[in-house]
Design an enzyme around this catalytic site. Structure first.
Site, mmCIF file in Angstrom:
data_model
loop_
_atom_site.group_PDB
_atom_site.id
_atom_site.type_symbol
_atom_site.label_atom_id
_atom_site.label_comp_id
_atom_site.label_asym_id
_atom_site.label_seq_id
_atom_site.Cartn_x
_atom_site.Cartn_y
_atom_site.Cartn_z
ATOM 1 N N GLU A 1 5.714 -10.754 -3.830
ATOM 2 C CA GLU A 1 4.852 -11.074 -4.892
ATOM 3 C C GLU A 1 5.344 -11.153 -6.233
ATOM 4 O O GLU A 1 5.222 -11.926 -7.045
ATOM 5 C CB GLU A 1 3.576 -10.355 -4.914
ATOM 6 C CG GLU A 1 2.779 -10.380 -3.697
ATOM 7 C CD GLU A 1 1.321 -9.528 -3.619
ATOM 8 O OE1 GLU A 1 1.017 -9.154 -5.029
ATOM 9 O OE2 GLU A 1 1.081 -8.897 -2.664
ATOM 10 N N ASP B 1 -1.215 -4.194 1.566
ATOM 11 C CA ASP B 1 -2.269 -3.852 1.745
ATOM 12 C C ASP B 1 -3.257 -5.144 2.018
ATOM 13 O O ASP B 1 -2.658 -6.329 2.256
ATOM 14 C CB ASP B 1 -2.907 -3.455 0.462
ATOM 15 C CG ASP B 1 -2.675 -4.095 -0.734
ATOM 16 O OD1 ASP B 1 -2.295 -5.347 -0.493
ATOM 17 O OD2 ASP B 1 -2.548 -3.611 -1.818
ATOM 18 N N GLU C 1 -5.059 -7.085 0.095
ATOM 19 C CA GLU C 1 -5.045 -8.183 -1.093
ATOM 20 C C GLU C 1 -3.579 -8.890 -0.728
ATOM 21 O O GLU C 1 -3.297 -10.162 -0.749
ATOM 22 C CB GLU C 1 -4.708 -7.777 -2.425
ATOM 23 C CG GLU C 1 -5.105 -8.452 -3.583
ATOM 24 C CD GLU C 1 -6.589 -8.874 -3.588
ATOM 25 O OE1 GLU C 1 -6.832 -10.012 -3.871
ATOM 26 O OE2 GLU C 1 -7.360 -8.225 -3.053
ATOM 27 N N TYR D 1 4.465 2.854 -2.031
ATOM 28 C CA TYR D 1 3.430 1.955 -2.702
ATOM 29 C C TYR D 1 2.354 2.764 -3.131
ATOM 30 O O TYR D 1 1.853 3.852 -2.996
ATOM 31 C CB TYR D 1 2.826 1.240 -1.481
ATOM 32 C CG TYR D 1 1.891 0.294 -1.813
ATOM 33 C CD1 TYR D 1 2.287 -0.939 -2.734
ATOM 34 C CD2 TYR D 1 0.644 -0.051 -1.411
ATOM 35 C CE1 TYR D 1 1.754 -1.989 -3.088
ATOM 36 C CE2 TYR D 1 -0.160 -0.989 -1.823
ATOM 37 C CZ TYR D 1 0.346 -1.968 -2.551
ATOM 38 O OH TYR D 1 -0.438 -3.144 -3.091
ATOM 39 N N HIS E 1 -0.926 3.472 4.998
ATOM 40 C CA HIS E 1 0.096 3.980 3.730
ATOM 41 C C HIS E 1 0.515 5.464 3.773
ATOM 42 O O HIS E 1 -0.393 6.207 4.200
ATOM 43 C CB HIS E 1 -0.224 3.394 2.572
ATOM 44 C CG HIS E 1 -0.276 2.079 2.307
ATOM 45 N ND1 HIS E 1 0.341 0.937 3.016
ATOM 46 C CD2 HIS E 1 -1.414 1.221 2.021
ATOM 47 C CE1 HIS E 1 -0.093 -0.132 2.740
ATOM 48 N NE2 HIS E 1 -1.308 -0.082 2.114
#
Length: 696
Positions: A12, A87, A89, A304, A350
């Site tokens: 990303e 995640d 998203e 994360y 996570h």
């Protein structure tokens, strides 16, 4: 001729590209999508209600060049790895990339995730490629579609009935309601009087007296409700001998805190560092994506940042144990690693937020970090190390002192082993509390020196801060780790609430929006309904519920409520807040308006008079150079400072907040620094501790 890259890995953020490329070597090209590449259109709802609520996704404006470059790279690659964030998203972004890049052959692409940007984690992730998890994608789609329905159906009503530019949201409207409910609770609170009574007692043979607190009568707890009751107790105590009737010694321990989750990190960063939730997440993102560490290259310093789990990997656990043993000794190592409370709301995909390498101590990496990055990293590193350490141990002493029928008590504690507090303490941890001399026993003679009586009043619940709001949103099951900061940021940006110091206050606009939502859309702002909706979205992620089933059940009630609201809601007038600043063009008193960058002053005579001015928050302190107001300002880079309102004619400025209290030595300006009042004149040099009850 250049050698063709055989593999393409898409992340990303462009910040990750350099580090990951170094980890994987020449066989990989690494590119960034810069977040989402497709979304629902802004100009319309973008959901086909008539055809099974199918979303109409389009390429996000400005992402055409990014997609073109990714398509070209994908065309030349033998295999594509979609490595967006780990995640829901991130899973959805990978799915959108798959669609936008027309990756029709499942053998040509894979999904990989890594919880930290380190060589070990990235290489290990590449050994375990998988398919895109459509359950996670559908959970994100459901959230996006539900939020779009609420926003696009209700926001126009707010524009029509209150003012343009407002918005409603499935989670933001509930957050606003929670703040409004607290404000109502504070406003309706009726204080109750009560009194406290302390006895200062001289212990024979000891220099330091002890202070005992009134407990009750005949061994039973008694609350003193009035001055009359207090006077009656003092009358009873007159001439009575004070004697120790019981001394009880014991031990207690304080467990180490759990490592950070998203919400606890936001809460603690707010309390300890005065960071907003948005600033915490932005800074944590930088630490996660990677910091340029000089010769070591770019290194991701934390795992994360969006997680509600306190789980720690076995490797991280072993590394922490080795570090603690070597740095502090085996006695500091926790015998039993505590786990957090299990909850159906917790997604355990996570780990907790922790350092990627415990040997990257805050001191070791400080030179590579900005001040904010260092302070947040230090907080995360210390919290993680503390979570693996032994409890702190206290020796406690409780003393019962009787005078006639009345009882006073003294409680004291002494730290005998600091344990985890060697590296981490918060505002609730105090090393020493009211210590007592060791020689005090039941035979010690006491002599009354003085009584201290104080009137108190019960206090209402405190105003919400960002930290306490995040705490309650999580406890109520409203939103998820990724939504807390954006939710608070949105209601602040819409000016539904305002922040003064750390406290959140509802504005007149916020009250009007909340009233309308409660009246017309009670289900949308119902805490239980919203929490249950989050549980349903989790069920979609687990593959137990189809996402369109949730949408199909939700939409008819929403549409009916909107139709009803059109008829029953009346138009609300929100008056602009007037000021004492006079418009020099037409003589009217200017009003406060809100723009994209916050408050500004505007003439109410618009459009005849279009005069505007910057809005400055007054401190109530006069400029020592010219006598005009000192106001809060910002530099071009956004740093806050205090300066004369008459700038540039007067150039007075200071970085610290000025106090309304003048220097008692020279009469000059006092500044608030680290909870002390310091004279601004270095030749004077006067310093005193700041009384929190003082007005600043």
């Amino acid at each position: 001729m250049a050698t063709k890259k055989k593999n393409l890995l898409i992340v990303e953020s462009p910040t990750k590209v350099k580090a990951i490329k170094k980890f994987l070597g020449n066989g990989y090209e690494v590119a960034a999508s810069n977040g989402h590449v497709r979304d629902l259109p802004r100009s319309q709802m973008g959901i086909d209600i008539e055809h099974d609520f199918e979303p109409k996704y389009i390429t996000i404006r400005g992402k055409g060049d990014v997609l073109a470059a990714l398509r070209k790279a994908a065309k030349n690659a033998d295999h594509i790895y979609l490595a967006t964030d780990p995640d829901r998203e991130g899973e959805a972004i990978s799915w959108h990339l798959m669609t936008a890049l027309k990756l029709d052959d499942p053998n040509r692409f894979s999904r990989v995730t890594f919880n930290e940007i380190t060589q070990t984690a990235v290489k290990e992730a590449m050994k375990h490629p998988r398919d895109i998890d459509m359950n996670l994608v559908d959970a994100q789609q459901a959230r996006r579609v539900l939020d779009r329905m609420v926003g696009y159906q209700i926001s126009p009503l707010l524009w029509e009935k209150i003012k343009r530019g407002l918005s409603a949201g499935r989670v933001q409207s509930v957050a606003l309601r929670i703040i409004c409910d607290r404000e109502d609770e504070i406003n309706s609170f009726i204080p109750q009087e009560y009194w406290s009574l302390d006895a200062t007692l001289k212990v024979k043979g000891e220099k330091k007296p002890i202070v005992a607190h009134y407990y009750g009568k005949n061994g039973k707890k008694v609350d003193i409700a009035s001055k009359a009751e207090l006077d009656e107790i003092l009358k009873d105590l007159k001439g009575k001998k004070f004697s120790i009737t019981e001394i009880k010694k014991g031990e207690r321990s304080k467990k180490a805190p759990l490592p950070f989750t998203t919400s606890t990190l936001q809460q603690e960063a707010s309390k300890a560092l005065n960071f907003s939730t948005q600033k915490t997440m932005r800074t944590a993102q930088q630490l996660y994506e990677g910091i340029d560490m000089g010769k070591a290259g770019t290194v991701g310093l934390i795992t994360y940042l969006r997680t509600d789990s306190t789980r720690i990997s076995e490797e991280a656990q072993a590394a922490a144990q080795n570090y603690i043993t070597e740095a502090f000794g085996e006695e500091y190592l926790s015998e039993k690693i505590q786990g957090g409370k299990s909850s159906a709301k917790i997604q355990d995909a996570h780990e907790a937020i922790r350092p990627t390498d415990v040997n990257n101590t805050p001191v070791a990496v400080k030179e590579f970090l900005s001040r904010d990055q260092f302070r947040l990293y230090q907080l995360i590193w210390r919290r993680f190390m503390a979570s693996r350490m032994a409890p702190a141990k206290y020796e406690t002493t409780s003393v019962k002192i009787d005078a006639g029928e009345h009882r006073f008590t003294v409680a004291a504690s002494r730290t005998v082993f600091d344990g985890f507090m060697n590296v981490y303490t918060d505002e609730d941890d105090q090393i020493e509390k009211n210590t007592l001399a060791k020689r005090i026993d039941e035979n010690s003679e006491l002599e009354l020196q003085d009584f201290e009586e104080k009137q108190h009043f019960t206090q209402p619940a405190p105003h919400y801060t960002e930290a306490s709001l995040v705490h309650d949103l999580e406890a109520l099951g409203i939103g998820r780790p990724s939504t807390y900061a954006p939710t608070i940021t949105t209601i602040l940006a819409r000016h539904y609430i305002t922040k003064e110091n750390k406290n959140l206050y509802v504005t007149e606009l916020g009250e009007a929006v909340n009233r309308m939502m409660n009246e017309a859309f009670p289900q949308i702002v119902d805490v239980t309904f919203t929490s249950n909706m989050e549980t349903l979205l989790d069920s979609v992620a687990e593959g137990n519920v189809k996402w369109k089933t949730i949408v199909e059940n939700f939409y008819p009630d929403l549409a009916e409520a909107v139709e009803s609201a059109q008829k029953i809601l009346e138009k609300v007038e929100i008056q602009d807040e007037p000021t004492d600043v006079v418009c020099e063009n037409c003589g009217r008193n200017m009003v406060i308006k809100y723009g994209p960058h916050g408050k500004f002053l505007a003439c109410p005579g618009f459009p005849e008079c279009k005069n505007t001015k910057p809005y400055y928050e007054k401190t109530g302190v006069s400029c020592p150079k010219c006598g005009k107001d000192i106001v809060l300002k910002r530099t071009r880079k956004g740093r806050l400072y205090y300066g004369c309102i008459d700038n540039p004619e007067c150039d007075f400025m200071v970085w610290q907040k000025p106090s309304k209290k003048a220097c008692p030595r020279c009469g000059g300006l006092m500044l608030i620094k680290n909870n002390k009042l310091v004279c601004n004149d270095p030749e004077c040099g006067y310093i005193e501790d700041r009384n929190k009850d003082d007005e600043d």
